[in-house]
Design an enzyme around this catalytic site. Structure first.
Site, PDB file in Angstrom:
ATOM      1  CG  ASP A 101      -1.809   1.125   1.286  1.00 60.82           C
ATOM      2  OD1 ASP A 101      -2.852   1.418   0.381  1.00 60.82           O
ATOM      3  OD2 ASP A 101      -1.717   2.041   2.410  1.00 60.82           O
TER       4      ASP A 101
ATOM      5  CD  GLU B 142      -2.444   2.389  -3.566  1.00 60.01           C
ATOM      6  OE1 GLU B 142      -3.405   3.206  -3.675  1.00 60.01           O
ATOM      7  OE2 GLU B 142      -1.789   2.412  -2.282  1.00 60.01           O
TER       8      GLU B 142
END
Length: 632
Positions: A313, A366
Site C-alpha cells: 500500500d 500501489e
C-alpha cells in the site's frame, strides 16, 4: 542460555534475520523441562520492562524482564513458566525519564478483539497444512507474467454477514472459506485479495492503520483459522494476496509510536517521521532493526502463512520525502532531492529477497506516480516489484466512462493512451475499493444515462477492461453492480441479485472471467506489443474500439469490438488480419446478459473488402453499447 543468541543479535542488527518472528515476541517453549512462554522484546532506550498479563493479574511488579548483554542492543528477555495459549499480555516499559508506557507486543502473533488492545499468546506452528501440491506448483512457476491473474478484492468483514448478531455478524475465516471459495470458483477469479488482515484497532481504517504486523486480525478468528482459510483457497486452486502497509502506522498509545519513550520505529525528525495529511507515523527505513521488522512481517505472511503475494500500500508515499507535504515540512536527501533513498533500498532488499526465496510469489506496488522502473530489475535501477497497479489507466478509463456518450468522441484518446506506455511496467488494471467510497459513487452510478443504459455502459466498460492488456482486479460488489457505495459497516447488497439487471451483469462478468482464463491470448503477452494489435484505435466519431489479443503460439487469437454509444451499427465493418473463420464467442446482445436475444451467426468469413487499412473484412450487426468477441 538466552533464547535470543549472539547470532540472532548480529543478524537483527544487519536487517538479515529473516525468521525474526520466531525469536522476538512471545513463544511457547520449555526450560529445563518446564513448559511456559519466553518473551523477547527490542526496546533499546527503555530503563526497565515488565511483562504484565492475565496470568499475573496484571501485576506491574511480578515479572520484570532481563536486559541481555550487550546492553546496547536493547533486547529484553523473560521466561515465565506454567502459562500457555490464550493468555493476554502487554509490556510495561519504564522510560529513561520515568514515564510508564503500556505497549502491545510488536511481534505478537495474535491480539484480543478490539476495543481491547492486549496481545495474546498463540501457537502458530501446529496447523497441519495440506496444500503441498499448490506450493510445489507455485515454486515451479517460471514466468508469473504468462499466467492469468484476475483478482477479486474483498474486505472480509463486509463481503457477507450473519444478520442480527450482536457481534456484528462477521463471518469467521472458516465461514468465509466455506462461502467465498465456491463463489470465486463459479465467477472465475484466479486470486482473492484481502483487505485488513494484519491487526488494526479502528474498523474505519479498513486495516490500513496497522498495530499488529505479525498477527491476523482477531475479528474473524485465530491465526490457525486464518491458516485454514489460505489452505482451503489453495486446495481449490485460488491464490491469496494480502494488503500490506509498510508506509506508515498509527499513533495509538499501545502501538509502535514512541515505543520505548523515543522515536524507535519512526524517524525522529517530524519532517521525516510524520504524515501531516494522515496523522500517522513514518517508519525509519534507515534503521536496520526497523527494516528487519518489516522484512520479517512480509516473510511471515509469505512463508509461514503460505500467502501468494503482497500488495504494498501507498508506495509513492514511501518513495517521495515530500509526499503530501508543503515546503518546510520535509527534508531533502543528501543529494538535495525528494527521493527517500532508504525506502528505495528497502524495496530492493525486500522484493529481491522474497521473490528469490519464493518463486511464483508476487509483490505488487500501489504506486500512483510516474516513478520509473517500479517493476524493473534492481541491476537496472528498478525496484523489482512483480506488478504495479495502473492508476493512470484507471483514472482515464473512469473519466471516459462517466461522460455522456455524446462527448466520448472528443475524449477517445483516454481509452487508447495506456497502450502508449504499456511496455514500461508490468501492470494490473484496477477498479479497487478506493474508487467506490468517499462520495465517488459505486461503479454503476458512475455510468451516464438512466436505467438499463447504466448497465449497458458498465458492461461494455468491463469488456474493454478485460480485453485490454494487464492483469485484472475488481472490488467486491461491482461484479453485480452494487448500487450503494461500499461501507465497511454492512454487507454487500446481495438482495440486488433478485433483480434481473443485476443478475445479467453478474453473468456478464462471469463469462468475461471464464473467457479470460480459457484463452492464453488474454494474458500471456500482457506487457508486449506482440500480444496486442489495434484494428481501429481512431474511430472516435462512432466511439468504437476494435483490437486483437494474441497468444504466444499465434493460435486462438481474439478480436474485440466495443461500442461505447447507444447507437446501433447494423453493419459495422471491421478489418481483419487473416482470411480465416472468425467464431463469435461473446455477444452482449444475448438473452442471458439482458440483450434482445436476436439470433446471430456463430461464425464469420471475411471478404476481400478493404477496411481499417486491411485487405479483408467482415460486417457485424453491433447493437447499442454492443460488445462482440471473436476467436480466430
Amino acid at each position: 542460555m538466552a533464547n535470543f543468541t549472539e547470532l540472532d543479535r548480529y543478524l537483527f542488527g544487519q536487517a538479515t534475520h529473516y525468521e525474526i518472528y520466531r525469536k522476538l515476541g512471545a513463544h511457547l517453549t520449555d526450560e529445563y523441562g518446564i513448559p511456559g512462554v519466553c518473551f523477547d522484546l527490542w526496546a533499546p532506550n527503555a530503563k526497565r520492562v515488565w511483562v504484565i498479563g492475565s496470568f499475573n493479574g496484571w501485576d506491574e511488579n511480578a515479572n520484570e524482564m532481563e536486559l541481555l548483554k550487550p546492553e546496547t542492543m536493547g533486547i529484553f528477555e523473560l521466561f515465565i513458566p506454567g502459562i500457555g495459549e490464550g493468555e493476554l499480555y502487554k509490556y510495561l516499559i519504564e522510560t529513561k525519564d520515568g514515564k510508564r508506557l503500556y505497549k502491545a507486543d510488536p511481534y505478537a502473533n495474535y491480539a484480543e478483539l478490539r476495543p481491547g488492545t492486549a496481545s495474546a499468546i498463540a501457537d502458530i506452528d501446529h496447523f497441519k497444512w495440506t496444500d503441498a501440491k499448490w506450493m510445489e506448483e507455485r515454486d515451479g512457476v517460471k514466468d508469473v507474467y504468462a499466467k492469468p491473474m484476475a483478482i477479486y478484492e474483498i474486505h472480509p468483514g463486509s463481503w457477507m454477514r450473519h444478520p442480527g448478531r450482536e457481534d456484528e455478524g462477521f463471518y469467521s475465516y472458516r465461514e468465509l472459506a466455506k462461502a467465498l471459495i465456491p463463489y470465486v470458483i463459479e465467477m472465475g477469479y484466479t486470486h482473492v485479495e484481502l483487505m485488513g488482515i494484519a491487526e488494526y484497532p479502528f474498523d474505519g481504517s479498513w486495516g490500513y492503520q496497522v498495530t499488529g504486523y505479525y498477527a491476523p486480525t482477531s475479528r474473524y478468528g485465530t491465526p490457525e483459522d486464518f491458516a485454514y482459510f489460505v489452505n482451503e483457497c489453495h486446495r481449490h486452486k485460488i491464490g491469496v494476496i494480502l494488503d500490506w502497509v509498510p508506509a506508515h502506522f498509527p499513533r495509538d498509545a499501545h502501538g509502535l509510536a514512541e515505543f520505548d519513550g523515543t522515536c524507535l520505529y519512526e524517524y525522529a525528525d517530524p519532517r521525516k517521521g510524520e504524515h501531516p495529511d494522515w496523522g500517522t507515523k513514518i517508519f525509519d527505513y534507515g534503521k536496520n532493526e526497523v527494516k528487519n521488522f518489516l522484512i520479517g512481517s512480509a516473510l511471515l505472511w509469505i512463508e509461514h502463512y503460505h500467502v501468494d503475494g503482497l500488495r504494498v500500500d501507498a508506495v509513492a508515499s514511501m518513495l517521495y520525502l515530500d509526499y503530501g507535504k508543503q515546503d518546510g515540512q520535509w527534508v531533502p536527501n543528501k543529494y538535495g532531492e525528494n527521493k527517500n533513498l532508504e525506502a528505495i533500498e528497502l524495496f530492493r532488499h525486500i522484493n529481491t529477497l522474497i521473490l528469490g526465496r519464493n518463486p511464483g510469489v508476487v509483490m505488487i506496488a500501489e504506486e500512483s506516480t510516474a516513478w520509473p522502473m517500479v517493476t524493473g530489475a534492481v541491476e537496472d535501477g528498478g525496484l523489482n516489484f512483480s506488478f504495479k497497479w495502473n492508476m493512470g489507466w484507471m483514472h482515464d478509463f473512469l473519466d471516459y466512462m462517466k461522460l455522456d456518450p455524446y462527448f466520448r468522441k472528443d475524449n477517445h484518446n483516454k481509452m487508447t493512451f495506456a497502450m502508449s506506455y504499456n511496455e514500461s511496467e508490468k501492470y494490473i488494471l484496477v477498479l479497487s475499493h478506493d474508487e467506490v467510497v468517499h462520495l465517488k459513487c459505486s461503479m454503476i452510478h458512475k455510468m451516464p444515462g438512466l436505467g438499463i443504459d447504466k448497465f449497458r455502459n458498465l458492461m461494455v466498460g468491463y469488456a474493454f477492461m478485460m480485453g485490454h492488456p494487464g492483469k485484472k482486479l475488481l472490488f467486491m460488489g461491482q461484479e453485480f453492480a452494487q448500487l450503494r457505495e461500499w461501507s465497511e459497516e454492512r454487507e454487500l447488497d446481495w438482495y440486488l441479485l433478485e433483480n434481473p439487471d443485476h443478475r445479467h451483469i453478474q453473468s456478464w462478468v462471469r463469462e468475461l472471467l471464464h473467457i479470460y482464463r480459457k484463452n492464453p491470448a488474454m494474458y500471456e503477452l500482457d506487457s508486449s506489443w506482440e500480444g496486442f494489435e489495434w484494428i481501429n484505435a481512431n474511430d472516435a466519431p462512432r466511439s468504437i474500439f476494435s483490437f486483437i489479443r494474441k497468444s504466444k503460439d499465434k493460435k486462438n487469437n481474439l478480436l474485440f469490438i466495443c461500442n461505447f454509444t447507444p447507437m446501433a451499427r447494423e453493419e459495422y465493418r471491421v478489418g481483419v488480419p487473416k482470411k480465416k473463420t472468425y467464431k463469435l464467442i461473446l455477444n452482449s446482445d444475448a438473452a442471458e446478459f439482458g440483450g434482445s436475444g436476436t439470433e446471430r451467426p456463430t461464425s464469420y468469413r471475411p471478404e476481400k473488402k478493404e477496411c481499417d487499412g486491411r485487405a479483408y473484412s467482415f460486417a457485424y450487426p453491433l447493437p447499442p453499447y454492443g460488445v462482440a468477441v471473436f476467436r480466430f
